[in-house]
Motif scaffolding. Structure first.
Motif, PDB file in Angstrom:
ATOM      1  N   VAL A  81       6.448  -3.279  -8.557  1.00 30.14           N
ATOM      2  CA  VAL A  81       5.308  -2.600  -7.950  1.00 30.14           C
ATOM      3  C   VAL A  81       4.671  -3.499  -6.891  1.00 30.14           C
ATOM      4  N   LEU A  82       4.493  -4.774  -7.216  1.00 34.32           N
ATOM      5  CA  LEU A  82       3.876  -5.705  -6.278  1.00 34.32           C
ATOM      6  C   LEU A  82       4.738  -5.916  -5.036  1.00 34.32           C
ATOM      7  N   VAL A  83       6.044  -5.963  -5.189  1.00 36.57           N
ATOM      8  CA  VAL A  83       6.933  -6.143  -4.035  1.00 36.57           C
ATOM      9  C   VAL A  83       6.838  -4.932  -3.108  1.00 36.57           C
ATOM     10  N   VAL A  84       6.723  -3.734  -3.664  1.00 32.93           N
ATOM     11  CA  VAL A  84       6.554  -2.538  -2.833  1.00 32.93           C
ATOM     12  C   VAL A  84       5.232  -2.615  -2.075  1.00 32.93           C
ATOM     13  N   VAL A  85       4.149  -2.981  -2.778  1.00 34.41           N
ATOM     14  CA  VAL A  85       2.838  -3.122  -2.133  1.00 34.41           C
ATOM     15  C   VAL A  85       2.896  -4.177  -1.038  1.00 34.41           C
ATOM     16  N   LEU A  86       3.457  -5.315  -1.365  1.00 33.36           N
ATOM     17  CA  LEU A  86       3.552  -6.409  -0.397  1.00 33.36           C
ATOM     18  C   LEU A  86       4.385  -6.005   0.806  1.00 33.36           C
ATOM     19  N   GLY A  87       5.476  -5.291   0.578  1.00 32.34           N
ATOM     20  CA  GLY A  87       6.310  -4.829   1.682  1.00 32.34           C
ATOM     21  C   GLY A  87       5.566  -3.883   2.609  1.00 32.34           C
ATOM     22  N   LEU A  88       4.854  -2.911   2.027  1.00 34.31           N
ATOM     23  CA  LEU A  88       4.089  -1.971   2.848  1.00 34.31           C
ATOM     24  C   LEU A  88       3.018  -2.679   3.660  1.00 34.31           C
ATOM     25  N   VAL A  89       2.273  -3.558   3.000  1.00 35.86           N
ATOM     26  CA  VAL A  89       1.187  -4.261   3.693  1.00 35.86           C
ATOM     27  C   VAL A  89       1.749  -5.190   4.762  1.00 35.86           C
ATOM     28  N   TYR A  90       2.828  -5.889   4.468  1.00 32.76           N
ATOM     29  CA  TYR A  90       3.393  -6.845   5.420  1.00 32.76           C
ATOM     30  C   TYR A  90       3.965  -6.142   6.652  1.00 32.76           C
ATOM     31  N   ILE A  91       4.693  -5.066   6.423  1.00 34.96           N
ATOM     32  CA  ILE A  91       5.333  -4.372   7.544  1.00 34.96           C
ATOM     33  C   ILE A  91       4.306  -3.739   8.477  1.00 34.96           C
ATOM     34  N   LYS A  92       3.243  -3.193   7.901  1.00 38.46           N
ATOM     35  CA  LYS A  92       2.259  -2.457   8.704  1.00 38.46           C
ATOM     36  C   LYS A  92       0.984  -3.262   8.973  1.00 38.46           C
ATOM     37  N   ARG A  93       1.007  -4.568   8.763  1.00 38.16           N
ATOM     38  CA  ARG A  93      -0.196  -5.389   8.889  1.00 38.16           C
ATOM     39  C   ARG A  93      -0.752  -5.453  10.308  1.00 38.16           C
ATOM     40  N   ASP A  94       0.087  -5.328  11.323  1.00 40.38           N
ATOM     41  CA  ASP A  94      -0.361  -5.454  12.708  1.00 40.38           C
ATOM     42  C   ASP A  94      -0.668  -4.125  13.374  1.00 40.38           C
ATOM     43  N   GLU A  95      -0.428  -3.032  12.668  1.00 40.12           N
ATOM     44  CA  GLU A  95      -0.702  -1.719  13.252  1.00 40.12           C
ATOM     45  C   GLU A  95      -2.205  -1.472  13.291  1.00 40.12           C
ATOM     46  N   GLU A  96      -2.646  -0.826  14.351  1.00 41.21           N
ATOM     47  CA  GLU A  96      -4.075  -0.543  14.520  1.00 41.21           C
ATOM     48  C   GLU A  96      -4.578   0.427  13.459  1.00 41.21           C
ATOM     49  N   THR A  97      -3.771   1.435  13.142  1.00 40.55           N
ATOM     50  CA  THR A  97      -4.106   2.371  12.069  1.00 40.55           C
ATOM     51  C   THR A  97      -2.864   2.615  11.228  1.00 40.55           C
ATOM     52  N   VAL A  98      -3.085   2.939   9.979  1.00 39.56           N
ATOM     53  CA  VAL A  98      -1.994   3.203   9.047  1.00 39.56           C
ATOM     54  C   VAL A  98      -2.162   4.638   8.551  1.00 39.56           C
ATOM     55  N   ASP A  99      -1.059   5.359   8.409  1.00 42.42           N
ATOM     56  CA  ASP A  99      -1.165   6.737   7.936  1.00 42.42           C
ATOM     57  C   ASP A  99      -1.724   6.777   6.513  1.00 42.42           C
ATOM     58  N   LYS A 100      -2.359   7.890   6.203  1.00 39.43           N
ATOM     59  CA  LYS A 100      -3.058   8.033   4.927  1.00 39.43           C
ATOM     60  C   LYS A 100      -2.126   7.867   3.739  1.00 39.43           C
ATOM     61  N   GLY A 101      -0.906   8.346   3.852  1.00 38.41           N
ATOM     62  CA  GLY A 101       0.034   8.268   2.743  1.00 38.41           C
ATOM     63  C   GLY A 101       0.373   6.842   2.351  1.00 38.41           C
ATOM     64  N   ALA A 102       0.692   6.024   3.334  1.00 33.94           N
ATOM     65  CA  ALA A 102       1.027   4.629   3.051  1.00 33.94           C
ATOM     66  C   ALA A 102      -0.186   3.874   2.523  1.00 33.94           C
ATOM     67  N   PHE A 103      -1.348   4.171   3.103  1.00 33.19           N
ATOM     68  CA  PHE A 103      -2.554   3.476   2.664  1.00 33.19           C
ATOM     69  C   PHE A 103      -2.917   3.877   1.236  1.00 33.19           C
ATOM     70  N   ALA A 104      -2.833   5.173   0.937  1.00 33.12           N
ATOM     71  CA  ALA A 104      -3.121   5.647  -0.421  1.00 33.12           C
ATOM     72  C   ALA A 104      -2.095   5.109  -1.414  1.00 33.12           C
ATOM     73  N   ALA A 105      -0.844   4.979  -0.984  1.00 31.98           N
ATOM     74  CA  ALA A 105       0.195   4.443  -1.864  1.00 31.98           C
ATOM     75  C   ALA A 105      -0.122   3.009  -2.271  1.00 31.98           C
ATOM     76  N   VAL A 106      -0.593   2.201  -1.320  1.00 26.62           N
ATOM     77  CA  VAL A 106      -0.939   0.813  -1.640  1.00 26.62           C
ATOM     78  C   VAL A 106      -2.087   0.778  -2.653  1.00 26.62           C
ATOM     79  N   GLY A 107      -3.101   1.605  -2.445  1.00 30.96           N
ATOM     80  CA  GLY A 107      -4.213   1.649  -3.396  1.00 30.96           C
ATOM     81  C   GLY A 107      -3.785   2.140  -4.762  1.00 30.96           C
ATOM     82  N   GLY A 108      -2.979   3.189  -4.788  1.00 29.94           N
ATOM     83  CA  GLY A 108      -2.510   3.720  -6.068  1.00 29.94           C
ATOM     84  C   GLY A 108      -1.611   2.755  -6.808  1.00 29.94           C
ATOM     85  N   LEU A 109      -0.711   2.105  -6.094  1.00 24.30           N
ATOM     86  CA  LEU A 109       0.185   1.137  -6.731  1.00 24.30           C
ATOM     87  C   LEU A 109      -0.574  -0.100  -7.211  1.00 24.30           C
TER      88      LEU A 109
END
Length: 117
Positions: free
Chosen positions: A77-105
């Motif tokens: 679970v943590l590796v998935v969270v870390l992967g999502l956050v790391y890949i999208k860390r420089d984006e100005e905005t993140v889509d709601k699905g990915a952001f909600a997934a990080v919070g839920g996970l």
């Protein structure tokens, strides 16, 4: 050894607080579609990874039983969270699905840690 384990547990909790706190501060922005992954979220996830691995090693070295299946699920679970956050860390905005997934996970990881005995 117990003091060292407790220090790493405290650092692990600080990591989860940073990750979850970063998510909660962006909840209003998520509703507006302008949420982003803040650096605190990445640093919290990395802190959790390092301290979690250290905790497993310290507990094994101290002769304590470690539930390897639980640890494996939490790590996945943590590796998935870390992967999502790391890949999208420089984006100005993140889509709601990915952001909600990080919070839920992240919350799933908390519930696994506290409820799985």
């Amino acid at each position: 050894m117990d003091v060292l384990i407790h220090v790493f547990v405290a650092l692990h909790i600080i990591g989860i607080a940073s990750l979850l706190g970063g998510f909660l501060t962006q909840m209003k922005a998520m509703g507006a579609g302008t949420a982003r992954f803040v650096p605190a979220m990445l640093h919290g996830a990395l802190t959790m990874l390092v301290t979690g691995v250290a905790l497993v090693g310290l507990n094994e070295a101290d002769g304590n039983h470690v539930n390897n299946i639980k640890i494996g699920v939490k790590l996945l679970v943590l590796v998935v969270v870390l992967g999502l956050v790391y890949i999208k860390r420089d984006e100005e905005t993140v889509d709601k699905g990915a952001f909600a997934a990080v919070g839920g996970l992240t919350m799933l990881n908390i519930f696994i840690a506290t409820l799985w005995t």
